[in-house]
Scaffold this active site. Structure first.
Site, PDB file in Angstrom:
ATOM      1  CD  GLU A 167     -36.707  56.627 -24.180  1.00 41.02           C
ATOM      2  OE1 GLU A 167     -37.462  57.582 -24.439  1.00 41.02           O
ATOM      3  OE2 GLU A 167     -36.045  56.563 -23.122  1.00 41.02           O
ATOM      4  CD  GLU A 354     -31.925  57.687 -22.971  1.00 42.30           C
ATOM      5  OE1 GLU A 354     -32.771  58.335 -22.309  1.00 42.30           O
ATOM      6  OE2 GLU A 354     -31.918  57.639 -24.208  1.00 42.30           O
TER       7      GLU A 354
HETATM    8  C1  FCB Z   1     -35.434  59.881 -22.895  1.00 42.32           C
HETATM    9  C2  FCB Z   1     -34.801  60.176 -24.244  1.00 42.32           C
HETATM   10  C3  FCB Z   1     -33.570  61.028 -24.163  1.00 42.32           C
HETATM   11  C4  FCB Z   1     -33.698  62.115 -23.127  1.00 42.32           C
HETATM   12  C5  FCB Z   1     -34.172  61.566 -21.807  1.00 42.32           C
HETATM   13  C6  FCB Z   1     -34.288  62.585 -20.719  1.00 42.32           C
HETATM   14  O1  FCB Z   1     -36.774  59.568 -23.068  1.00 42.32           O
HETATM   15  O2  FCB Z   1     -34.463  58.967 -24.900  1.00 42.32           O
HETATM   16  O3  FCB Z   1     -33.327  61.523 -25.458  1.00 42.32           O
HETATM   17  O4  FCB Z   1     -34.491  63.126 -23.604  1.00 42.32           O
HETATM   18  O5  FCB Z   1     -35.399  60.930 -21.977  1.00 42.32           O
END
Ligand code: FCB
Length: 451
Positions: A167, A354
């Protein structure tokens, strides 16, 4: 309607974590300080004064955590490597004890039948590099490539695919533009060199990995951007936001150029940081896979403040997580089909790196943790994913965030994202109902595709 059991055979199931959020042991075995140690020590920076000094104590309990993963029947585990364990000052020779930890972890995963998927940078920059400007300094990109070589030389014989950055958008905006994450700089648009230097670091690291025959990915935080109305002004604002959040970190890698940021008053040299040859370098090593971190869509309206060309508008009428994030599963389908439409043949296979939600989970008197909201969140998003696949998007895997409740950055330990509950006093791990649900889903999907 297709559903999650219709995901293709060979689809890879995983979980994700990040070093500073789970490891603890910040002063052990020669680890140097990271920007998150510094930031969390600043009064008021992190909710309730929490820090990652102990976190989930995963550094010592990794074997127990790998056993939990084995119990899920996972194909893959996405974790991150703490750069300050490998190079305590961000440069120079490797710290052998730091490399040894990840060596043990990788071997434990392989023994459990789980493929390691490491991320090289998930925000815990060595503090010494921040002292030299952090990602605002071009030199950090070259240091990142050196660090990548050190780690790949040690683990590349057992780890086939690597994620360079996690990210870069969130790291730039929260860390350098708004100052709500480490390193806590509030530079607004002057943070843009931190975008370019992260992308340059990606390009340099990607060629280091490719030279060693390894696969290269990046994990981008992406969001479908919805204009608040069909008015020209709202649609222009949405396009500006989309360029900043989505295109800025994906177009240069897939298309070899930056998006038009003129709505921000920013030229193609991103505040003077882009040099001749940089864009060629960023795009030189084609991605083997695009990692997509998806949590929710974003609704954007025309600006109310002249400093920025957009304003964020609330998404109404949907459930919300404990973090107050809107729950919109179909946004994942919308995002994925949108990527396919935008990039066409330039889009590599996608992996969801994620996706998950925070819930205020606490064990009941009998010790169990019921988390029906998380199960509903995951089921809805996996069905939306299956719908995108049915619409022709090539998605190869899904890594849920997260295995364990952990240190959620500026929110400290207040946001629980885990399939496994962690008591931060005792470090006791308790699988939640969602853990059993995910295990059963993985088994059912595998049974169906094998049969
Ligand atoms: C993302 C992050 C991860 C976690 C999630 C909830 O932005 O990459 O580390 O904090 O959110």
């Amino acid at each position: 309607m297709p559903n999650r059991l219709d995901l293709p055979a060979g689809f890879r199931w995983g979980v994700s974590t990040a070093s500073y959020q789970i490891e603890g042991a910040v002063e052990e075995d020669g680890r140097g300080p990271s920007i998150w140690d510094t930031f969390a020590a600043r009064p008021g920076a992190v909710r309730d004064g929490h820090t990652g000094a102990v976190a989930c104590d995963h550094y010592h309990r990794y074997a127990e955590d790998v056993a939990l993963m084995q119990g899920l029947g996972l194909d893959g585990y996405r974790f991150s490597i703490a750069w300050p364990r490998i190079q305590p000052t961000g440069a120079g020779p490797a710290n052998p004890a730091g490399l040894d930890f990840y060596d043990r972890l990788v071997d434990a995963l392989l023994t459990a039948g789980i493929t390691p998927l490491p991320t090289l940078f998930h925000w815990d920059l060595p503090q010494a590099l921040e002292d030299g400007g952090g990602w605002l300094a071009r030199d950090t990109a070259y240091r990142f490539a050196e660090y990548t070589a050190v780690v790949a030389d040690r683990l590349g014989d057992r780890v086939p695919a690597w994620i360079t950055l996690n990210e870069p958008f969130v790291h730039m905006v929260y860390g350098y533009a708004l100052g709500i994450h480490a390193p806590g700089r509030a530079l607004m648009l002057d943070a843009l060199p931190a975008a370019h230097h992260q992308l340059l670091g990606h390009g340099l690291a990607a060629s280091v990995l490719r030279e060693r025959g390894l696969d290269v990915m990046i994990a981008n935080n992406l969001t479908p951007v919805r204009p608040a109305s069909s008015s020209e002004a709202d649609r222009a604002a949405a396009a500006a936001y989309d360029a900043l959040h989505n295109r800025l970190f994906t177009d240069p890698i897939l298309l070899g150029h930056y998006p038009d940021l003129s709505a921000f008053g920013v030229g193609p040299d991103l505040g003077g940081s882009v040099r001749d040859g940089d864009l060629e370098l960023i795009a030189a090593t084609p991605l083997d896979g695009l990692g997509v971190n998806y949590y929710n869509p974003t609704r954007i309206a025309a600006p109310t403040d002249p400093a920025l060309p957009f304003t964020e508008a609330p998404i109404e009428g949907v459930p919300r997580t404990a973090f107050d994030w809107p729950v919109v599963p179909d946004g994942l389908r919308e995002l994925l089909t949108g990527l396919r439409d935008r990039y066409g043949a330039a889009l590599p296979p996608v992996t969801i790196t994620e996706n998950g939600c925070s819930v205020a989970d606490e064990p009941a008197a009998d010790g169990t943790v019921a988390d029906p909201d998380r199960i509903a969140y995951l089921a809805g998003h996996l069905d939306a994913l299956a719908a995108a696949v049915a619409e022709g998007v090539d998605v190869r895997g899904y890594f849920t965030w997260s295995l364990l409740d952990n240190f959620e950055w500026a929110q400290g330990f207040s946001q629980r994202f885990g399939l496994v509950h962690v008591d931060f006093e005792t470090q006791r791990r308790t699988p939640k109902a969602s853990y059993g649900w995910y295990r059963d889903l993985i088994a059912a999907h595998r049974g169906r595709s094998d049969g």
